[in-house]
Design a protein around this motif. Structure first.
Motif, PDB file in Angstrom:
ATOM      1  N   SER A  55      56.584  48.189  33.625  1.00 27.39           N
ATOM      2  CA  SER A  55      57.239  47.363  32.634  1.00 27.39           C
ATOM      3  C   SER A  55      58.469  47.750  31.960  1.00 27.39           C
ATOM      4  O   SER A  55      59.104  47.421  31.459  1.00 27.39           O
ATOM      5  N   HIS A  56      58.226  49.140  31.966  1.00 25.24           N
ATOM      6  CA  HIS A  56      59.352  50.172  31.477  1.00 25.24           C
ATOM      7  C   HIS A  56      60.511  50.743  32.324  1.00 25.24           C
ATOM      8  O   HIS A  56      61.333  51.110  32.243  1.00 25.24           O
ATOM      9  N   LYS A  57      60.134  49.873  33.683  1.00 25.96           N
ATOM     10  CA  LYS A  57      61.515  49.851  34.653  1.00 25.96           C
ATOM     11  C   LYS A  57      61.806  51.752  34.752  1.00 25.96           C
ATOM     12  O   LYS A  57      62.942  51.874  34.635  1.00 25.96           O
ATOM     13  N   PRO A  58      60.667  52.334  35.023  1.00 23.51           N
ATOM     14  CA  PRO A  58      61.059  53.971  35.167  1.00 23.51           C
ATOM     15  C   PRO A  58      61.687  54.456  36.472  1.00 23.51           C
ATOM     16  O   PRO A  58      61.448  53.590  37.514  1.00 23.51           O
ATOM     17  N   THR A  65      54.584  56.967  27.164  1.00 27.12           N
ATOM     18  CA  THR A  65      53.736  58.188  27.582  1.00 27.12           C
ATOM     19  C   THR A  65      52.318  57.773  27.219  1.00 27.12           C
ATOM     20  O   THR A  65      52.043  56.455  26.756  1.00 27.12           O
ATOM     21  N   ASN A  66      51.222  58.510  27.621  1.00 25.66           N
ATOM     22  CA  ASN A  66      49.852  58.304  27.162  1.00 25.66           C
ATOM     23  C   ASN A  66      49.435  59.527  26.493  1.00 25.66           C
ATOM     24  O   ASN A  66      48.133  59.648  26.532  1.00 25.66           O
ATOM     25  N   SER A  67      50.232  60.351  26.068  1.00 21.92           N
ATOM     26  CA  SER A  67      49.798  61.593  25.514  1.00 21.92           C
ATOM     27  C   SER A  67      50.070  61.520  24.117  1.00 21.92           C
ATOM     28  O   SER A  67      50.957  60.872  23.716  1.00 21.92           O
ATOM     29  N   THR A  68      49.455  62.235  23.216  1.00 22.18           N
ATOM     30  CA  THR A  68      49.785  62.116  21.822  1.00 22.18           C
ATOM     31  C   THR A  68      50.412  63.660  21.575  1.00 22.18           C
ATOM     32  O   THR A  68      50.426  63.811  20.139  1.00 22.18           O
ATOM     33  N   LEU A  69      50.766  64.474  22.222  1.00 25.11           N
ATOM     34  CA  LEU A  69      51.393  65.619  22.179  1.00 25.11           C
ATOM     35  C   LEU A  69      52.632  65.580  21.216  1.00 25.11           C
ATOM     36  O   LEU A  69      53.077  66.565  20.678  1.00 25.11           O
ATOM     37  N   LEU A  70      53.495  64.458  21.621  1.00 28.16           N
ATOM     38  CA  LEU A  70      54.751  64.163  21.107  1.00 28.16           C
ATOM     39  C   LEU A  70      54.782  64.277  19.479  1.00 28.16           C
ATOM     40  O   LEU A  70      55.603  64.559  18.703  1.00 28.16           O
ATOM     41  N   LEU A  83      63.825  69.904  27.220  1.00 27.26           N
ATOM     42  CA  LEU A  83      65.177  69.494  27.950  1.00 27.26           C
ATOM     43  C   LEU A  83      66.151  68.606  27.200  1.00 27.26           C
ATOM     44  O   LEU A  83      67.174  68.017  27.565  1.00 27.26           O
ATOM     45  N   GLY A  84      65.404  68.019  25.710  1.00 23.96           N
ATOM     46  CA  GLY A  84      66.009  67.089  24.848  1.00 23.96           C
ATOM     47  C   GLY A  84      65.948  65.730  25.385  1.00 23.96           C
ATOM     48  O   GLY A  84      66.968  64.813  24.952  1.00 23.96           O
ATOM     49  N   ILE A  85      64.968  65.347  26.075  1.00 22.09           N
ATOM     50  CA  ILE A  85      64.864  64.005  26.592  1.00 22.09           C
ATOM     51  C   ILE A  85      63.611  63.244  25.904  1.00 22.09           C
ATOM     52  O   ILE A  85      62.351  64.008  25.760  1.00 22.09           O
ATOM     53  N   VAL A  86      63.434  62.153  25.543  1.00 25.76           N
ATOM     54  CA  VAL A  86      62.467  61.402  25.131  1.00 25.76           C
ATOM     55  C   VAL A  86      61.854  60.476  26.424  1.00 25.76           C
ATOM     56  O   VAL A  86      62.768  59.679  26.779  1.00 25.76           O
ATOM     57  N   ALA A 127      56.526  60.366  13.036  1.00 22.92           N
ATOM     58  CA  ALA A 127      57.456  59.490  12.896  1.00 22.92           C
ATOM     59  C   ALA A 127      58.119  59.126  13.980  1.00 22.92           C
ATOM     60  O   ALA A 127      57.871  58.058  14.511  1.00 22.92           O
ATOM     61  N   LYS A 128      58.661  60.187  14.590  1.00 23.96           N
ATOM     62  CA  LYS A 128      59.603  59.726  15.881  1.00 23.96           C
ATOM     63  C   LYS A 128      58.681  59.469  16.901  1.00 23.96           C
ATOM     64  O   LYS A 128      58.980  58.587  18.017  1.00 23.96           O
ATOM     65  N   ALA A 129      57.551  60.035  17.108  1.00 18.15           N
ATOM     66  CA  ALA A 129      56.479  59.868  18.288  1.00 18.15           C
ATOM     67  C   ALA A 129      56.221  58.440  18.156  1.00 18.15           C
ATOM     68  O   ALA A 129      55.665  57.886  19.484  1.00 18.15           O
ATOM     69  N   LYS A 130      56.022  57.733  16.848  1.00 18.74           N
ATOM     70  CA  LYS A 130      55.553  56.428  16.859  1.00 18.74           C
ATOM     71  C   LYS A 130      56.570  55.439  17.732  1.00 18.74           C
ATOM     72  O   LYS A 130      56.298  54.251  17.910  1.00 18.74           O
ATOM     73  N   GLU A 131      58.038  55.986  17.891  1.00 12.47           N
ATOM     74  CA  GLU A 131      58.916  55.127  18.516  1.00 12.47           C
ATOM     75  C   GLU A 131      58.715  55.052  20.043  1.00 12.47           C
ATOM     76  O   GLU A 131      59.334  54.170  20.530  1.00 12.47           O
ATOM     77  N   VAL A 132      57.705  55.863  20.512  1.00 12.05           N
ATOM     78  CA  VAL A 132      57.563  55.940  21.987  1.00 12.05           C
ATOM     79  C   VAL A 132      56.420  55.072  22.464  1.00 12.05           C
ATOM     80  O   VAL A 132      55.515  55.362  21.877  1.00 12.05           O
ATOM     81  N   ASP A 133      56.630  54.286  23.191  1.00 12.07           N
ATOM     82  CA  ASP A 133      55.595  53.137  23.596  1.00 12.07           C
ATOM     83  C   ASP A 133      54.636  54.281  24.321  1.00 12.07           C
ATOM     84  O   ASP A 133      54.770  55.031  25.014  1.00 12.07           O
ATOM     85  N   VAL A 134      53.223  53.633  24.196  1.00 10.66           N
ATOM     86  CA  VAL A 134      52.177  54.310  24.652  1.00 10.66           C
ATOM     87  C   VAL A 134      51.702  53.572  25.785  1.00 10.66           C
ATOM     88  O   VAL A 134      51.653  52.105  25.881  1.00 10.66           O
ATOM     89  N   ILE A 135      51.304  53.929  27.096  1.00  9.29           N
ATOM     90  CA  ILE A 135      50.453  53.260  28.159  1.00  9.29           C
ATOM     91  C   ILE A 135      49.282  52.932  28.155  1.00  9.29           C
ATOM     92  O   ILE A 135      48.451  53.779  27.591  1.00  9.29           O
ATOM     93  N   PRO A 136      48.731  51.584  27.912  1.00  5.77           N
ATOM     94  CA  PRO A 136      47.335  51.384  27.804  1.00  5.77           C
ATOM     95  C   PRO A 136      46.374  51.822  28.907  1.00  5.77           C
ATOM     96  O   PRO A 136      47.115  52.040  30.092  1.00  5.77           O
ATOM     97  N   GLY A 137      45.213  51.908  28.763  1.00  7.74           N
ATOM     98  CA  GLY A 137      44.363  52.332  29.695  1.00  7.74           C
ATOM     99  C   GLY A 137      43.889  53.715  29.827  1.00  7.74           C
ATOM    100  O   GLY A 137      42.910  54.136  30.514  1.00  7.74           O
ATOM    101  N   GLY A 138      44.288  54.457  28.868  1.00  3.59           N
ATOM    102  CA  GLY A 138      44.105  55.826  28.680  1.00  3.59           C
ATOM    103  C   GLY A 138      44.480  56.942  29.680  1.00  3.59           C
ATOM    104  O   GLY A 138      45.059  56.535  30.592  1.00  3.59           O
ATOM    105  N   PHE A 139      44.035  58.043  29.597  1.00  5.87           N
ATOM    106  CA  PHE A 139      44.569  59.151  30.329  1.00  5.87           C
ATOM    107  C   PHE A 139      44.011  59.011  31.916  1.00  5.87           C
ATOM    108  O   PHE A 139      44.830  59.289  32.972  1.00  5.87           O
ATOM    109  N   ILE A 140      42.822  58.537  32.080  1.00  7.12           N
ATOM    110  CA  ILE A 140      42.257  58.536  33.297  1.00  7.12           C
ATOM    111  C   ILE A 140      42.778  57.304  34.269  1.00  7.12           C
ATOM    112  O   ILE A 140      42.918  57.395  35.375  1.00  7.12           O
ATOM    113  N   ALA A 141      42.751  56.173  33.585  1.00  7.37           N
ATOM    114  CA  ALA A 141      43.378  54.894  34.146  1.00  7.37           C
ATOM    115  C   ALA A 141      44.447  54.042  33.368  1.00  7.37           C
ATOM    116  O   ALA A 141      44.168  52.980  33.170  1.00  7.37           O
ATOM    117  N   PRO A 142      45.576  54.894  33.476  1.00  5.88           N
ATOM    118  CA  PRO A 142      46.601  54.200  32.915  1.00  5.88           C
ATOM    119  C   PRO A 142      47.115  53.003  33.619  1.00  5.88           C
ATOM    120  O   PRO A 142      47.085  52.710  35.095  1.00  5.88           O
TER     121      PRO A 142
END
Length: 308
Positions: A113-116, A77-82, A70-73, A91-106
């Motif tokens: 904190s990202h005010k989603p 995220t807590n995925s490495t797909l990007l 959809l053209g949205i960043v 390079a661009k994926a590194k600009e997206v913050d990663v949620i700590p805690g892993g997939f099972i327990a973010p």
């Protein structure tokens, strides 16, 4: 691992009768998508927003896949797909913050904190986060099992974000690719397995999104046996698998390819695909976790090339 792959379904069936029954042709016509602030999603879950979401946190890769289409960043995220080159790239994926805690327990604090405006997670894994997020943001639990589910979720997110044209285009592109692939299905027997060691699993069309494509493009005689069931190498050998796709899942300190670990079993070398060098280690971020139309397009490209 079951949570990562959203399980393998619960139904069972007669593989021989299913083999004789041709799959219905994929419809390429795309229905218009209408923008909405509330809807009942493809799985019956009601989602309601006060406005179009601008900051979306993704807790599993289907969300990243859909947003990219959809053209949205995502805000985080807590995925490495990007990082995949067909998505944002490293390079661009590194600009997206990663949620700590892993997939099972973010971590809930990190999410908030990202005010989603919207948080999207996998129902059977992240549903437990709903109470902690209630009142602070909208949490949407998705539970995709087939490619049709993924297309439905793409349409739902497109409606809520107002990216209706982008959603229709992405759906049409995927449907056209699948319809083209099924015009000349392979007569080879295919198999997709996943795991980190000899305790591997078989991806079945009833509960694995990528596997749900295979009956349209190859002979795929694998049916779900429920959460407790699996297939043995003896059974796989008996089916005469011609082309084998392997998703190596990494957990903790596990390393090495699943196909290399299974090579220690004497039955492994007797499988036609192994004997003929037709074993393909594929990217699990795309094949197992991506689940969306962009990931599935990559799966189709790689699968049909290997099945020729």
């Amino acid at each position: 691992m079951g949570s990562v792959l959203a399980g393998c379904g619960t139904s069972s069936g007669d593989t021989e009768s299913d083999k004789a029954r041709p799959a219905a042709r994929t419809e390429v016509t795309v229905e218009p998508i209408k923008a909405a602030k509330e809807l009942t999603d493809t799985n019956g879950v009601k989602v309601s927003l006060k406005k179009q979401p601008e900051r979306i946190v993704c807790l599993f890769a289907l969300c990243d896949d859909i947003l990219t289409e959809l053209g949205i960043v995502p805000a985080a995220t807590n995925s490495t797909l990007l990082a995949h080159p067909d998505f944002l790239g490293e390079a661009k994926a590194k600009e997206v913050d990663v949620i700590p805690g892993g997939f099972i327990a973010p971590e809930v604090e990190a999410i908030l904190s990202h005010k989603p405006d919207l948080v999207i997670g996998l129902g059977d894994t992240h549903g437990k986060l709903a109470p902690a997020l209630k009142g602070a943001t909208t949490f949407w639990a998705m539970q995709p099992e087939t490619w049709q589910d993924s297309v439905g979720y793409l349409r739902d997110v497109a409606a809520l974000t107002g990216r209706t044209a982008e959603g229709e285009k992405a759906e049409k592109t995927f449907r056209a690719k699948l319809a083209e692939a099924e015009k000349a299905p392979s007569d080879k027997t295919a198999l997709v397995i996943y795991g980190s060691d000899e305790n591997f699993g078989v991806a079945t069309p009833e509960g694995d999104v990528a596997a749900s494509l295979f009956p349209k493009v190859a002979h795929y005689p694998w049916k779900s046996r429920g959460v407790e069931g699996s297939y043995s190498l003896e059974e796989i050998l008996a089916q005469g698998v011609d082309v084998l796709f392997v998703e190596t899942m990494s957990f903790g300190d596990a390393d090495g390819k699943l196909s290399q670990k299974l090579a220690d079993n004497p039955l492994w070398s007797k499988i036609p695909a192994v004997r003929n060098g037709d074993v393909h280690e594929v990217d699990p971020e795309v094949w197992a976790k991506g689940r969306g139309t962009r990931s599935l397009g990559i799966v189709l490209d790689e699968a049909t090339a290997a099945l020729r």
